[in-house]
Design a protein around this motif. Structure first.
Motif, PDB file in Angstrom:
ATOM      1  N   VAL B  44       0.859  -1.191   0.000  1.00  0.00           N
ATOM      2  CA  VAL B  44       0.000   0.000   0.000  1.00  0.00           C
ATOM      3  C   VAL B  44       0.891   1.236   0.000  1.00  0.00           C
ATOM      4  N   PHE B  45       0.420   2.280  -0.661  1.00  0.00           N
ATOM      5  CA  PHE B  45       1.204   3.497  -0.823  1.00  0.00           C
ATOM      6  C   PHE B  45       0.390   4.707  -0.402  1.00  0.00           C
ATOM      7  N   THR B  46       1.007   5.612   0.325  1.00  0.00           N
ATOM      8  CA  THR B  46       0.330   6.864   0.637  1.00  0.00           C
ATOM      9  C   THR B  46       1.328   7.997   0.608  1.00  0.00           C
ATOM     10  N   THR B  47       0.855   9.204   0.338  1.00  0.00           N
ATOM     11  CA  THR B  47       1.725  10.379   0.393  1.00  0.00           C
ATOM     12  C   THR B  47       0.960  11.542   0.992  1.00  0.00           C
ATOM     13  N   ASP B  48       1.641  12.330   1.811  1.00  0.00           N
ATOM     14  CA  ASP B  48       1.044  13.511   2.431  1.00  0.00           C
ATOM     15  C   ASP B  48       2.086  14.606   2.538  1.00  0.00           C
ATOM     16  N   THR B  49       1.666  15.808   2.240  1.00  0.00           N
ATOM     17  CA  THR B  49       2.554  16.956   2.396  1.00  0.00           C
ATOM     18  C   THR B  49       2.160  17.710   3.659  1.00  0.00           C
ATOM     19  N   LEU B  70       5.358  12.512   9.938  1.00  0.00           N
ATOM     20  CA  LEU B  70       5.387  11.064   9.710  1.00  0.00           C
ATOM     21  C   LEU B  70       4.129  10.411  10.287  1.00  0.00           C
ATOM     22  N   ALA B  71       3.676  10.905  11.453  1.00  0.00           N
ATOM     23  CA  ALA B  71       2.483  10.330  12.092  1.00  0.00           C
ATOM     24  C   ALA B  71       1.272  10.396  11.168  1.00  0.00           C
ATOM     25  N   SER B  72       1.099  11.524  10.466  1.00  0.00           N
ATOM     26  CA  SER B  72      -0.098  11.672   9.632  1.00  0.00           C
ATOM     27  C   SER B  72      -0.071  10.668   8.474  1.00  0.00           C
ATOM     28  N   ASN B  73       1.112  10.376   7.955  1.00  0.00           N
ATOM     29  CA  ASN B  73       1.226   9.352   6.913  1.00  0.00           C
ATOM     30  C   ASN B  73       0.973   7.956   7.466  1.00  0.00           C
ATOM     31  N   LEU B  74       1.531   7.686   8.642  1.00  0.00           N
ATOM     32  CA  LEU B  74       1.378   6.354   9.232  1.00  0.00           C
ATOM     33  C   LEU B  74      -0.084   6.063   9.555  1.00  0.00           C
ATOM     34  N   SER B  75      -0.817   7.111   9.910  1.00  0.00           N
ATOM     35  CA  SER B  75      -2.228   6.941  10.223  1.00  0.00           C
ATOM     36  C   SER B  75      -3.010   6.420   9.005  1.00  0.00           C
ATOM     37  N   LEU B  88       9.908   7.383   2.055  1.00  0.00           N
ATOM     38  CA  LEU B  88      10.747   8.324   1.320  1.00  0.00           C
ATOM     39  C   LEU B  88      10.341   9.722   1.761  1.00  0.00           C
ATOM     40  N   MET B  89      11.288  10.643   1.790  1.00  0.00           N
ATOM     41  CA  MET B  89      10.981  12.001   2.236  1.00  0.00           C
ATOM     42  C   MET B  89      11.511  13.024   1.246  1.00  0.00           C
ATOM     43  N   ALA B  90      10.641  13.861   0.718  1.00  0.00           N
ATOM     44  CA  ALA B  90      11.080  14.984  -0.108  1.00  0.00           C
ATOM     45  C   ALA B  90      10.885  16.234   0.742  1.00  0.00           C
ATOM     46  N   ILE B  91      11.994  16.806   1.218  1.00  0.00           N
ATOM     47  CA  ILE B  91      11.826  17.967   2.086  1.00  0.00           C
ATOM     48  C   ILE B  91      12.405  19.229   1.445  1.00  0.00           C
ATOM     49  N   ARG B 126      15.957  23.703  -1.383  1.00  0.00           N
ATOM     50  CA  ARG B 126      15.850  24.927  -0.595  1.00  0.00           C
ATOM     51  C   ARG B 126      14.608  25.698  -1.012  1.00  0.00           C
ATOM     52  N   GLY B 127      13.811  26.122  -0.033  1.00  0.00           N
ATOM     53  CA  GLY B 127      12.600  26.887  -0.328  1.00  0.00           C
ATOM     54  C   GLY B 127      11.751  26.955   0.924  1.00  0.00           C
ATOM     55  N   PRO B 128      10.498  27.439   0.780  1.00  0.00           N
ATOM     56  CA  PRO B 128       9.614  27.519   1.954  1.00  0.00           C
ATOM     57  C   PRO B 128       9.362  26.117   2.527  1.00  0.00           C
ATOM     58  N   LEU B 129       9.434  26.005   3.853  1.00  0.00           N
ATOM     59  CA  LEU B 129       9.337  24.700   4.536  1.00  0.00           C
ATOM     60  C   LEU B 129       8.147  23.868   4.069  1.00  0.00           C
ATOM     61  N   SER B 130       8.418  22.679   3.609  1.00  0.00           N
ATOM     62  CA  SER B 130       7.388  21.772   3.105  1.00  0.00           C
ATOM     63  C   SER B 130       7.949  20.350   3.158  1.00  0.00           C
ATOM     64  N   ILE B 131       7.181  19.440   3.707  1.00  0.00           N
ATOM     65  CA  ILE B 131       7.664  18.068   3.871  1.00  0.00           C
ATOM     66  C   ILE B 131       6.670  17.114   3.223  1.00  0.00           C
ATOM     67  N   SER B 132       7.118  16.424   2.171  1.00  0.00           N
ATOM     68  CA  SER B 132       6.276  15.396   1.550  1.00  0.00           C
ATOM     69  C   SER B 132       6.855  14.036   1.897  1.00  0.00           C
ATOM     70  N   ILE B 133       6.035  13.211   2.515  1.00  0.00           N
ATOM     71  CA  ILE B 133       6.481  11.867   2.892  1.00  0.00           C
ATOM     72  C   ILE B 133       5.649  10.847   2.128  1.00  0.00           C
ATOM     73  N   GLN B 134       6.289   9.794   1.707  1.00  0.00           N
ATOM     74  CA  GLN B 134       5.566   8.673   1.112  1.00  0.00           C
ATOM     75  C   GLN B 134       5.878   7.449   1.947  1.00  0.00           C
ATOM     76  N   VAL B 135       4.832   6.744   2.343  1.00  0.00           N
ATOM     77  CA  VAL B 135       5.044   5.526   3.118  1.00  0.00           C
ATOM     78  C   VAL B 135       4.546   4.333   2.308  1.00  0.00           C
ATOM     79  N   ILE B 136       5.325   3.270   2.358  1.00  0.00           N
ATOM     80  CA  ILE B 136       4.970   2.022   1.705  1.00  0.00           C
ATOM     81  C   ILE B 136       4.709   0.999   2.813  1.00  0.00           C
ATOM     82  N   GLY B 137       3.548   0.394   2.775  1.00  0.00           N
ATOM     83  CA  GLY B 137       3.206  -0.595   3.785  1.00  0.00           C
ATOM     84  C   GLY B 137       2.868  -1.923   3.141  1.00  0.00           C
TER      85      GLY B 137
END
Lengths: 318, 318
Positions: B44-49, B70-75, B88-91, B126-137
């Motif tokens: 399963v795959f999810t991504t959240d910014t 990370l918690a919001s993705n794990l949820s 994976l983390m694109a920050i 480099r840019g305005p703070l933004s964190i995109s995480i993708q979790v594979i379960g």
């Protein structure tokens, strides 16, 4: 430890976060991560964020932005010799402008349709424009890594090199006719998906040269623990670049480069015929530019050794 | 078609981009995408910014930011009844401040260590703070969807509801003692990974209520083509929330909610004992709040039907 650049950050992560597991055959620090799911099949994962400034400018149309964001991710899959299958998109946009969005996805669709990609998830937020894409690919045969180059292997590049960067250099010099000539290379790069898969049967190493030929070739050499001899004249570029730029700018365009999204790969010389065949089949130039030998990366030009000075690129030291 | 909100965008994508494929059993529009890789196993795959503003504020410490991203993705993985494996983390960060980065990853590590997650890739810009995480379960047994609720099923929630939102409401009312009491729920939510996996054996549907109980329960009902009866008093919250907020704010906190990262799920009544056992085993309250019945979502309170008015949340209509 002080974190001063991207390499420091990667080192910090490797030392402080779990980045290894027995089913993960490649992890953080490579173009893609590789997850073995059966004896023959692996999945590869990559993610890239595109931002206004480093990746596109206000002059880009939304179609160009969509296209290029996906192209840069697909190029990482191509460099692994894999076939892209699925993608997720986390996009942050200042507002929901219907026209902008439709054009942006027109650019995405051009590539997703061509490569039969399936969009399987995403997230949408409001904020400064930022597009994070994750692509999931699978191996056709072997997976190509950066670490397999062997002594006496030929070194090849696909396409023409330095065109995207030359467009920017000509623009800075107000040589707008020349700049415009290569705008398409900058804004509409072609990820070498077909060629990556075709060479995956035999190539010994591969990388995409989106960070510039010199830097990316050096990564192959470091990871393979080899040196190379490159004949500068053999690197295919465009006559106007070779004729109109002085040596400093020429080296910057062709070797410093970046944004080219071509592949640089190595292969044993017994595959030369096969490489010609692949070049013909996909109507894409594939040029031998040197060979793996010695301990260092040495460039020659007109029979003499040259030592081009090239600026590197790091998002945090520019 | 004019794209006015996130639902319009999802509809536009489904109609204009390939989002289906035979090996993808769930695609865009769900919590996670599901890729079948063998007869028993799926990924399963999810991504959240996460962005400053909608997801965290200047008051959050970098540890809190890392943790919550990370918690919001794990949820999302928990809501599918799956086990998170890789991420994976694109920050994008304004600058490389070593202290900030180390603290940010301290927050990430707290969760990644607990759940034995492996960081397999990423991208840094480099840019305005933004964190995109993708979790594979991957699935443990069954995968939980939103669409399986059956008539007469019990409806449950994990934990206490409305605490994160109540912290914000108390803060707006300058009731700072009360606000502070629930700050931890807002900044340090616990994704219900263990419970998601435990109920995956028998639950008929599941969702995480990060968008608020009312909205997310409605999604279960819509996708399952069912109605429900919810006894408002049965929804577990905190005495101070029930006692100190007027009805409008109380409904907003408990039903409008959001940011709770608890699970709402449905199960046949024959699993009641099993649910008690799971609740004891993981030392987490699991409360029956109503049942699946009829065609609509009906709330009762003290034996009377109530019709609470709740503001929805859409990133583009606030």
């Amino acid at each position: 430890m002080k974190i001063k650049n991207e390499n420091d950050l990667i080192e910090y992560l490797i030392n402080n976060i779990q980045t290894k597991s027995k089913d993960i055959t490649r992890t953080i620090g490579d173009d893609c991560a590789v997850l073995k799911i059966s004896s023959k099949k692996s999945l590869v994962f990559t993610t890239d964020t595109s931002l206004e400034g480093p990746h596109f400018t206000k002059e880009y149309s939304p179609v160009d932005i969509g296209y290029k964001c996906l192209a840069s991710n697909l190029s990482d899959i191509a460099a692994m010799g894999c076939r892209p299958r699925y993608f997720l998109m986390a996009i942050t946009i200042p507002n929901l402008n219907s026209d902008w969005i439709k054009n942006f996805y027109k650019g995405i669709r051009e590539l997703s349709k061509k490569h039969k990609l399936v969009l399987i998830g995403g997230d949408t937020n409001r904020g400064p424009l930022s597009i994070s894409i994750q692509v999931i690919g699978e191996n056709k045969k072997n997976i190509l890594y950066r670490s397999g180059a062997k002594i006496n292997d030929d070194i090849y590049v696909t396409g023409n090199i330095g065109l995207a960067r030359a467009s920017l250099i000509f623009s800075q010099k107000k040589m707008l006719v020349e700049s415009k000539k290569f705008l398409k290379n900058l804004r509409h790069p072609i990820p070498r998906i077909d060629i990556g898969q075709a060479i995956s049967e035999f190539a010994s190493s591969c990388i995409d040269i989106s960070d510039g030929l010199a830097k990316d070739l050096n990564i192959i050499l470091q990871q393979s623990k080899q040196g190379a001899l490159i004949e500068f004249e053999q690197i295919p570029s465009a006559p106007v670049i070779i004729n109109k730029l002085d040596d400093k700018d020429l080296y910057e365009a062709v070797l410093g480069g970046g944004e080219d999204y071509e592949l640089c790969f190595t292969a044993n010389r017994r595959f030369r015929k096969k490489i010609n065949y692949i070049s013909d089949k996909f109507k894409t130039k594939i040029t031998k530019i040197g060979m793996i030998c010695g301990k260092k990366l040495i460039y020659t030009r007109k029979g003499r050794i040259i030592r081009p000075k090239i600026k590197g690129f790091d998002h945090f030291s520019n």
